[in-house]
Write a protein that holds these residues in place. Structure first.
Motif, PDB file in Angstrom:
ATOM      1  N   PRO A  90       5.364 -13.186  14.633  1.00 39.07           N
ATOM      2  CA  PRO A  90       4.761 -14.167  15.549  1.00 39.07           C
ATOM      3  C   PRO A  90       4.213 -13.502  16.805  1.00 39.07           C
ATOM      4  O   PRO A  90       3.208 -13.943  17.351  1.00 39.07           O
ATOM      5  N   ALA A  91       4.882 -12.417  17.232  1.00 38.38           N
ATOM      6  CA  ALA A  91       4.483 -11.807  18.494  1.00 38.38           C
ATOM      7  C   ALA A  91       3.086 -11.204  18.411  1.00 38.38           C
ATOM      8  O   ALA A  91       2.350 -11.187  19.398  1.00 38.38           O
ATOM      9  N   ARG A  92       2.723 -10.714  17.220  1.00 39.63           N
ATOM     10  CA  ARG A  92       1.465  -9.980  17.132  1.00 39.63           C
ATOM     11  C   ARG A  92       0.278 -10.852  16.740  1.00 39.63           C
ATOM     12  O   ARG A  92      -0.841 -10.357  16.657  1.00 39.63           O
ATOM     13  N   LEU A  93       0.534 -12.107  16.492  1.00 37.87           N
ATOM     14  CA  LEU A  93      -0.583 -12.965  16.081  1.00 37.87           C
ATOM     15  C   LEU A  93      -1.697 -12.920  17.123  1.00 37.87           C
ATOM     16  O   LEU A  93      -1.391 -12.822  18.308  1.00 37.87           O
ATOM     17  N   PRO A  94      -2.949 -13.042  16.788  1.00 35.04           N
ATOM     18  CA  PRO A  94      -3.459 -13.269  15.434  1.00 35.04           C
ATOM     19  C   PRO A  94      -3.564 -12.006  14.589  1.00 35.04           C
ATOM     20  O   PRO A  94      -4.205 -12.060  13.543  1.00 35.04           O
ATOM     21  N   ARG A  95      -2.967 -10.892  15.067  1.00 37.61           N
ATOM     22  CA  ARG A  95      -3.042  -9.709  14.205  1.00 37.61           C
ATOM     23  C   ARG A  95      -1.858  -9.682  13.271  1.00 37.61           C
ATOM     24  O   ARG A  95      -0.831 -10.334  13.510  1.00 37.61           O
ATOM     25  N   GLY A  96      -1.980  -8.908  12.213  1.00 36.82           N
ATOM     26  CA  GLY A  96      -0.882  -8.817  11.252  1.00 36.82           C
ATOM     27  C   GLY A  96      -1.416  -8.287   9.949  1.00 36.82           C
ATOM     28  O   GLY A  96      -2.637  -8.265   9.726  1.00 36.82           O
ATOM     29  N   ASN A  97      -0.520  -7.823   9.092  1.00 33.96           N
ATOM     30  CA  ASN A  97      -0.961  -7.251   7.817  1.00 33.96           C
ATOM     31  C   ASN A  97      -1.056  -8.341   6.754  1.00 33.96           C
ATOM     32  O   ASN A  97      -0.274  -8.361   5.805  1.00 33.96           O
ATOM     33  N   PHE A  98      -1.992  -9.247   6.972  1.00 34.45           N
ATOM     34  CA  PHE A  98      -2.104 -10.371   6.048  1.00 34.45           C
ATOM     35  C   PHE A  98      -2.498  -9.897   4.659  1.00 34.45           C
ATOM     36  O   PHE A  98      -2.069 -10.468   3.658  1.00 34.45           O
ATOM     37  N   ASP A  99      -3.336  -8.839   4.609  1.00 33.92           N
ATOM     38  CA  ASP A  99      -3.776  -8.363   3.302  1.00 33.92           C
ATOM     39  C   ASP A  99      -2.589  -7.817   2.510  1.00 33.92           C
ATOM     40  O   ASP A  99      -2.498  -8.025   1.294  1.00 33.92           O
ATOM     41  N   ASP A 100      -1.648  -7.152   3.207  1.00 38.42           N
ATOM     42  CA  ASP A 100      -0.489  -6.625   2.489  1.00 38.42           C
ATOM     43  C   ASP A 100       0.397  -7.755   1.969  1.00 38.42           C
ATOM     44  O   ASP A 100       0.926  -7.688   0.858  1.00 38.42           O
ATOM     45  N   ALA A 101       0.577  -8.794   2.798  1.00 39.87           N
ATOM     46  CA  ALA A 101       1.378  -9.935   2.359  1.00 39.87           C
ATOM     47  C   ALA A 101       0.777 -10.548   1.109  1.00 39.87           C
ATOM     48  O   ALA A 101       1.479 -10.864   0.131  1.00 39.87           O
ATOM     49  N   LEU A 102      -0.554 -10.694   1.115  1.00 45.42           N
ATOM     50  CA  LEU A 102      -1.234 -11.273  -0.043  1.00 45.42           C
ATOM     51  C   LEU A 102      -1.057 -10.385  -1.270  1.00 45.42           C
ATOM     52  O   LEU A 102      -0.717 -10.863  -2.359  1.00 45.42           O
ATOM     53  N   ALA A 103      -1.274  -9.077  -1.064  1.00 44.78           N
ATOM     54  CA  ALA A 103      -1.213  -8.156  -2.201  1.00 44.78           C
ATOM     55  C   ALA A 103       0.189  -8.146  -2.793  1.00 44.78           C
ATOM     56  O   ALA A 103       0.361  -8.139  -4.025  1.00 44.78           O
ATOM     57  N   ALA A 104       1.208  -8.151  -1.915  1.00 42.40           N
ATOM     58  CA  ALA A 104       2.580  -8.121  -2.415  1.00 42.40           C
ATOM     59  C   ALA A 104       2.873  -9.350  -3.262  1.00 42.40           C
ATOM     60  O   ALA A 104       3.468  -9.257  -4.351  1.00 42.40           O
ATOM     61  N   SER A 105       2.424 -10.533  -2.769  1.00 44.21           N
ATOM     62  CA  SER A 105       2.658 -11.758  -3.528  1.00 44.21           C
ATOM     63  C   SER A 105       1.928 -11.724  -4.855  1.00 44.21           C
ATOM     64  O   SER A 105       2.438 -12.178  -5.880  1.00 44.21           O
ATOM     65  N   LEU A 106       0.706 -11.182  -4.816  1.00 46.99           N
ATOM     66  CA  LEU A 106      -0.078 -11.130  -6.054  1.00 46.99           C
ATOM     67  C   LEU A 106       0.558 -10.167  -7.039  1.00 46.99           C
ATOM     68  O   LEU A 106       0.602 -10.425  -8.252  1.00 46.99           O
ATOM     69  N   GLY A 107       1.115  -9.052  -6.501  1.00 44.94           N
ATOM     70  CA  GLY A 107       1.750  -8.065  -7.364  1.00 44.94           C
ATOM     71  C   GLY A 107       2.917  -8.655  -8.144  1.00 44.94           C
ATOM     72  O   GLY A 107       3.186  -8.242  -9.283  1.00 44.94           O
ATOM     73  N   GLN A 108       3.586  -9.632  -7.538  1.00 45.97           N
ATOM     74  CA  GLN A 108       4.708 -10.284  -8.220  1.00 45.97           C
ATOM     75  C   GLN A 108       4.273 -10.942  -9.516  1.00 45.97           C
ATOM     76  O   GLN A 108       5.038 -11.074 -10.459  1.00 45.97           O
ATOM     77  N   MET A 109       3.004 -11.390  -9.532  1.00 46.42           N
ATOM     78  CA  MET A 109       2.543 -12.120 -10.704  1.00 46.42           C
ATOM     79  C   MET A 109       2.122 -11.182 -11.827  1.00 46.42           C
ATOM     80  O   MET A 109       1.875 -11.627 -12.940  1.00 46.42           O
ATOM     81  N   LEU A 110       1.963  -9.907 -11.498  1.00 49.33           N
ATOM     82  CA  LEU A 110       1.490  -8.966 -12.513  1.00 49.33           C
ATOM     83  C   LEU A 110       2.669  -8.115 -12.962  1.00 49.33           C
ATOM     84  O   LEU A 110       3.118  -7.248 -12.212  1.00 49.33           O
TER      85      LEU A 110
END
Lengths: 433, 458
Positions: free
Chosen positions: A82-102
């Motif tokens: 929350p402290a760093r918003l609006p910055r953050g590693n959103f792409d990594d969060a997305l990739a990690a979640s997507l990796g779970q499906m593969l």
């Protein structure tokens, strides 16, 4: 007929009736041939029209749907704080979640991770960012997101990439196809109507690029064009048709209008660049300047249509009004003009339709800039529909080919609509005297 | 603030109308006979306010930008702009403006921030000045219009005078447009000829409009001979005519003489659809379908075809011109008097013979005029060639080679280039001048042919 009595052996001169009869067959054949050539010529015109439309439809239809991926995203507190918003590693969060499906994908391998990330459109991380910024309590929770996939996978899903081509020549690699098929089997892939085509502005990524900026720009430009060309055109036409004395000045104005109608459009662009931008200092790329330029080009069309409509009002109307004591201007503005209005509006709409498709002058005043937001006023930088088509047609990414065709179909749709309104007006309100 | 000025104007117009109308009505109710209707008294006031104040606002809006720019740039400390050319000065100005809008990139120098503050201050002052000036003008005009109301006042004549003036202004816009085109093109053309000799432009056979990026750069002297560019234009125009003239002409002949009425009423509007397609669509069609088709066709018979051939651009342009030529030819054929048709048929000619031996020769001047107008269209056509023709100027008439045209050069020279003082930009205006002159001459000539021939039968 006297020839008949002559003796045999002497070749008799054929009568003109026989001559005609003998020649008739050939002459009829020639007539048929001319007809068939004519039919052939028309057929050529129509076949090209058909090829034109069908090639646009067959490439453009793909852009009206967009492949989306629906999946559960865990907003990892380690990647997004929350402290760093609006910055953050959103792409990594997305990739990690997507990796779970593969299954069987090693997300610690950097190349693999980059490959998995590449399935998603570049816009997905910004979508997630906007969600989290709007509601920071999402951090640490799992949310369901539906995001567009990258252009290559979109094309794979639409069957535009041949899976039989050798891997080196293909833009998706074998393992990426496997991933994509796995996602498809899980039912995560959908292909809904591509609303983003109308609600997004331009983007470098084909899957995110939309026409909103262009539509808004064209709207402002046409509005400016209408507000300027319509009153000026009508005023000019009324004066020339009803009031102007027959003198050198009127003739000169008329010659000018006729010549302006035939001046190449690119010359109007040069005029706008030198005068409106260079001398008056108006902003570049602004729909207002575009509209101003288009107004100068549309005015002759409106003037010519208005004069024809005014001419079509029978003199008896004028004479009746004059006879009852109306002044010349009262006659024109209260009686002739209302009767001529349907014709004037028809001509105006046709003129505006021409202006909507006009590209060259807009290119010269810089309306082909890369702008990722829609203009909020006619003085902001913007593109227009035809210039957007030009930009996309020039873009090397494969996904832009279908976008270009789709944009052209949208443009043609607007033109058909405007012309239909014009025809409707003409048939509904125009009176035959 | 501008919106406020417009709102004030609208209110003033409505109030002025109401005041004068009420005043006129009270005179009438007082038993006097008015010369004009009360509406005209009201309209007189409304127009008297609307026209000058609106003109004032528009002039202010057009001129304030450059005046404010100059004020800001003059207010800068001495020395900060030393050694900058006009392009960099413009960049500084743009940066100051974007700072004044709150869009700050990096850390701008202090003097830029100060200038931005000053810019904001000037903007605010200018807006208030505008509003005050509009209010004062509107009030003054309103009072003047009110003072004119009397039983004898010829309000209708006053209104009609203003309206006539407005209409004359509208019709002179066409003249001003022409003057604007001629003056701007001539001005830039003369500046171009200061840098490049006229003879080199007119007779040079080499077109390489590069300019040296550095002063000492070798082998970057631009060459500005327009002949190859013009030749390319002619090649493409010629190809377009080869496609368009036969197809357009024969379809016109068929439609005019042989087609059943019902068929004609269907086909004519469909040909007009072809004419209503924007040229950028044709351009995309050329690169999407026609050019690849020509290329693979060429490969299959062992010819090497360039990706952007004159043939592709020209033939698509020909398709664009088909409806143009066919409607002109149709009009010309219809304009031939019926007596000629009937005479030929009465002497026993077939309809084809009547068409080829009587109607066609009689309509020929009109058709030639139409073809000439099509030529001028083809020369001035831009988007098809920008997308489908090449960029390199070559002295060639090979339709399978890639050629460039005048319009392509204008567009490519001007896209993305802002400054007006290098020969590249000026060359585009000079090409525009040539384009304007050539098309104008062809148009005048064609219209003269068409008109002369029409008079012969009237």
């Amino acid at each position: 007929m006297t020839d008949i009595s002559n003796g045999a052996g002497v070749p008799r001169k054929p009568t003109s009736k026989e001559l005609v009869a003998a020649s008739l067959k050939g002459r009829r054949r020639k007539e048929k041939r001319l007809q068939w050539i004519g039919i052939g010529a028309i057929a050529i015109a129509f076949v090209t029209l058909f090829i034109l439309v069908s090639s646009l439809v067959s490439t453009g239809r793909y852009a009206f749907t967009q492949t989306h991926l629906t999946f559960e995203v865990f907003v990892d507190p380690e990647e997004v704080t929350p402290a760093r918003l609006p910055r953050g590693n959103f792409d990594d969060a997305l990739a990690a979640s997507l990796g779970q499906m593969l299954p069987g994908v090693d997300m610690d391998d950097r190349a693999t991770k980059r490959g998995v990330e590449g399935i998603l459109s570049n816009g997905a991380q910004f979508e997630l960012r906007d969600l989290v910024v709007a509601d920071p309590s999402l951090i640490g929770k799992t949310i369901t997101m539906k995001v567009p996939v990258a252009d290559t996978f979109d094309q794979l899903n639409k069957g535009l990439i041949d899976r039989e081509t050798p891997e080196q020549l293909r833009r998706v690699k074998d393992n990426e196809i496997v991933w994509f098929d796995a996602l498809k089997e899980q039912g995560a892939i959908s292909k809904p109507f591509n609303l983003a085509l109308f609600t997004n502005a331009d983007s470098r990524f084909p899957e995110l690029a939309g026409l909103k900026g262009a539509l808004v720009g064209s709207f402002w430009a046409l509005l400016t064009c209408f507000l300027i060309a319509f009153p000026l055109g009508i005023g000019s036409a009324i004066y020339l048709e009803e009031f102007a004395p027959k003198n050198k000045l009127s003739d000169f104005i008329e010659v000018n209008i006729n010549n302006l109608a035939a001046v190449p459009s690119v010359v109007f662009g040069l005029l706008a660049l030198a005068v409106f931008i260079g001398w008056f200092g108006l902003p570049r790329s602004a729909p207002f300047v575009g509209g101003l330029t288009l107004a100068l080009m549309t005015m002759p069309t409106i003037i010519i249509a208005t004069r024809a409509a005014l001419k079509a009002v029978p003199p008896s109307i004028r004479e009746a009004a004059l006879g009852l004591g109306a002044s010349k201007q009262q006659v024109v503005f209260q009686h002739v003009l209302p009767l001529a209005m349907p014709g004037i509006l028809t001509g105006t709409i046709i003129g505006l339709a021409q202006a909507l498709g006009e590209t060259a002058p807009l290119l010269l005043i810089g309306m082909n800039a890369f702008i990722t937001s829609a203009a909020s006023s006619p003085f902001d930088s913007s593109t227009a529909l035809p210039t957007q088509i030009f930009i996309w047609a020039d873009s090397p990414e494969r996904g832009f080919v279908s976008r270009t065709s789709a944009a052209i179909l949208v443009l043609l749709g607007f033109l058909v609509m405007m012309n239909a309104v014009a025809i409707f007006l003409r048939q509904k309100f125009e009176r035959k005297w | 603030m501008t919106t406020l000025a417009f709102i004030l104007l609208i209110i003033a117009v409505i109030v002025g109308y109401a005041i004068n109308r009420v005043a006129a009505r009270s005179i009438r109710e007082g038993g006097n006979k008015l010369h004009s209707l009360t509406t005209y008294h009201g309209l007189f006031s409304a127009l008297l306010i609307l026209v000058p104040v609106l003109t004032f606002i528009l002039l202010w809006l057009v001129l304030q930008g450059s005046v404010m720019d100059r004020m800001v740039m003059n207010g800068l400390q001495d020395g900060v702009l030393d050694g900058l050319d006009s392009g960099s000065t413009q960049l500084v100005l743009a940066e100051i403006k974007s700072i004044s809008r709150g869009q700050i990139f990096g850390t701008p120098e202090d003097w830029k921030i100060a200038a931005a503050d000053q810019y904001v201050a000037i903007q605010g002052r200018s807006a208030w000045l505008l509003v005050i000036a509009v209010a004062l003008m509107a009030l003054g005009l309103m009072a003047f219009a009110r003072s004119r109301v009397s039983a004898q006042f010829r309000a209708r004549q006053g209104v009609e005078g203003i309206v006539t003036g407005l209409m004359i202004f509208c019709s002179t816009v066409a003249i001003f447009t022409t003057i604007g085109i001629v003056v701007s093109l001539t001005y830039e053309t003369f500046r171009f000829f200061d840098a490049v000799p006229v003879t080199e432009f007119l007779f040079g056979t080499n077109w390489e409009p590069q300019i040296p990026l550095r002063a000492d750069q070798i082998a970057a002297e631009g060459a500005f001979g327009w002949l190859p560019v013009f030749l390319g234009t002619l090649v493409i125009t010629f190809i377009a005519l080869i496609v368009a003239v036969p197809v357009g002409l024969f379809s016109a002949i068929y439609l005019n003489e042989f087609a059943p009425k019902k068929l004609r009423s269907v086909i004519k509007p469909m040909l007009e659809i072809l004419a209503g397609v924007p040229t950028i669509v044709y351009g995309f069609f050329a690169i999407l379908v026609v050019a690849p088709a020509l290329r693979s066709l060429g490969q299959s018979i062992g010819l090497d075809v360039a990706p952007n051939t004159a043939l592709a651009a020209g033939s698509v342009m020909g398709i664009m011109l088909i409806p143009f030529i066919s409607s002109f030819a149709d009009d010309a054929l219809s304009a031939v008097p019926y007596t000629l048709r009937e005479g030929a048929l009465g002497l026993g000619a077939t309809r084809a013979e009547m068409m080829t031996n009587v109607l066609f020769p009689a309509a020929l001047p009109g058709i030639v005029g139409g073809v000439l107008l099509a030529v001028s269209r083809a020369i001035g056509e831009t988007m098809i060639v920008v997308m489908a023709a090449g960029l390199m100027a070559k002295m060639t008439i090979n339709p399978l080679d890639s050629v460039t045209t005048v319009t392509v050069q204008i567009v490519t020279l001007l896209i993305g280039d802002t400054s007006f003082d290098n020969p590249k930009t000026l060359a585009a205006f000079t090409l525009g001048m040539m384009l304007f002159l050539v098309t104008l001459l062809i148009n005048i000539f064609a219209l003269r042919i068409v008109r002369k021939y029409r008079e012969a039968y009237d």
